[in-house]
Design an enzyme around this catalytic site. Structure first.
Site, PDB file in Angstrom:
ATOM      1  N   TYR A   3      37.074  50.239  49.822  1.00  0.00           N
ATOM      2  CA  TYR A   3      36.779  49.324  50.994  1.00  0.00           C
ATOM      3  C   TYR A   3      35.862  50.107  51.953  1.00  0.00           C
ATOM      4  CZ  TYR A   3      38.511  47.562  55.452  1.00  0.00           C
ATOM      5  OH  TYR A   3      38.623  47.167  56.722  1.00  0.00           O
ATOM      6  N   ASN A  57      42.972  52.657  63.587  1.00  0.00           N
ATOM      7  CA  ASN A  57      44.055  52.213  63.069  1.00  0.00           C
ATOM      8  C   ASN A  57      44.601  51.038  63.893  1.00  0.00           C
ATOM      9  OD1 ASN A  57      43.765  54.509  61.270  1.00  0.00           O
ATOM     10  ND2 ASN A  57      45.225  53.616  60.153  1.00  0.00           N
TER      11      ASN A  57
END
Length: 329
Positions: free
Chosen positions: A140, A169
């Site tokens: 990814y 995040n």
């Protein structure tokens, strides 16, 4: 915001997703001439002809590319090829069709999963090419990093001025809580709530608790993206972060306290920690376009937990339904 978005035609790919909804909410306040956030059912961006059709249908002045296939450590281990290919194709097609259409503003949102596994904390954008990403999310991360290469190559050869942002995040209301796609904060909130409701006196958490993470509230990330689109035209990648690194062990304790879970925490050390440390240097974003995160972490956790309690069926669906894809004004 300064009125920059007034009367502009804006396309947000992935606009019905977690971050996309936050970006669209903020854009709605700016009164653009058009705000389009179609779903993947309308345009499959893995297909070049669908990406071309999307640009032709919306004729945007600005494109914010958020569409992605994502998941936590489990999803990255189970479907690495899918995550690599889908993200690579979507980014490649959107960037190329924006180039061909002469789109004035293009923002591509990458990921800090692209950083090398062992990167000095706080992560500086200059460290992106010093090693290979952490194995569980490397496919990814590499697929998203390829989009930075494409943007920089197009800038050199064709003069395309797309920009590339890397949020740390994300968390907040609207996140995904299904175990197959959830990231660490929603996964832990669900574990604690489920255990309390079932009367269990322990929860089991992956890893050792020694890894660290940095979290950015989703509305702060949305504001950073729009500030960058308005004020930044450079080639260098830019982190978006909150300048707050936290150990996973401390995070679990915080979430247990907020959710009211009082049992013990068992660490499953047969499961991976993921990247050992994550925390970004957000100085470039502040310097180049004035972005600073403002949401206190405890407040963000509380709002996320409250949203989950109020929207559990929606939050726990595998493909969480958002608002209807919209195109207005």
């Amino acid at each position: 915001m300064s009125g920059f978005w007034d009367k502009k035609r804006v396309l947000v790919t992935g606009g019905t997703g977690f971050l996309g909804q936050a970006v669209c909410r903020l854009l709605d306040q700016q009164e653009p001439a058009l705000l389009a956030a179609p779903s993947s059912a309308d345009y499959d961006l893995c297909r070049a002809d669908d990406a071309q059709r999307l640009l032709a249908d919306t004729r945007p002045d600005a494109v914010i590319h958020l569409a992605a296939r994502v998941g936590g450590i489990g999803a990255n281990q189970e479907r690495p090829a899918d995550l690599y290919l889908h993200n690579l194709l979507m980014g490649t097609n959107v960037i190329e069709q924006c180039r061909l259409a002469g789109t004035d503003r293009l923002v591509v949102v990458g990921t800090i999963c692209s950083y090398p596994k062992f990167t000095r904390v706080p992560f500086s954008e200059d460290a992106l090419w010093t090693g290979y990403p952490e194995e569980t999310n490397a496919p990814y991360g590499v697929a998203k990093l390829a989009q930075l290469v494409q943007l920089q190559a197009n800038r050199q050869q064709h003069g395309q001025q797309g920009i590339y942002l890397m949020p740390t995040n994300l968390y907040g209301p609207g996140d995904k809580f299904h175990p197959s796609v959830s990231h660490v904060i929603p996964a832990l909130i669900k574990k604690c709530v489920d255990a309390t409701e079932a009367g269990h006196d322990f929860i089991r958490v992956w890893g050792t608790g020694t890894a660290s993470r940095e979290f950015l509230y989703v509305d702060d990330a949305a504001r950073g993206i729009l500030l960058a689109a308005e004020h930044y035209r450079g080639a260098a990648p830019v982190n978006l972060g909150a300048n707050r690194e936290i150990a996973v062990k401390e995070l679990v304790e915080d979430i247990a306290r907020i959710t009211g879970f009082t049992g013990r925490i068992e660490w499953d050390q047969s499961r991976p920690d993921g990247q050992p440390r994550r925390g970004v240097d957000a100085g470039r974003a502040k310097e180049l376009f004035g972005f600073t995160a403002t949401t206190p972490f405890a407040e963000g956790l509380r709002l996320t937990y409250q949203w989950y309690l109020a929207h559990r069926q929606q939050a726990e669906s595998r493909e969480m339904p958002g608002p209807e894809p919209h195109q207005h004004r």
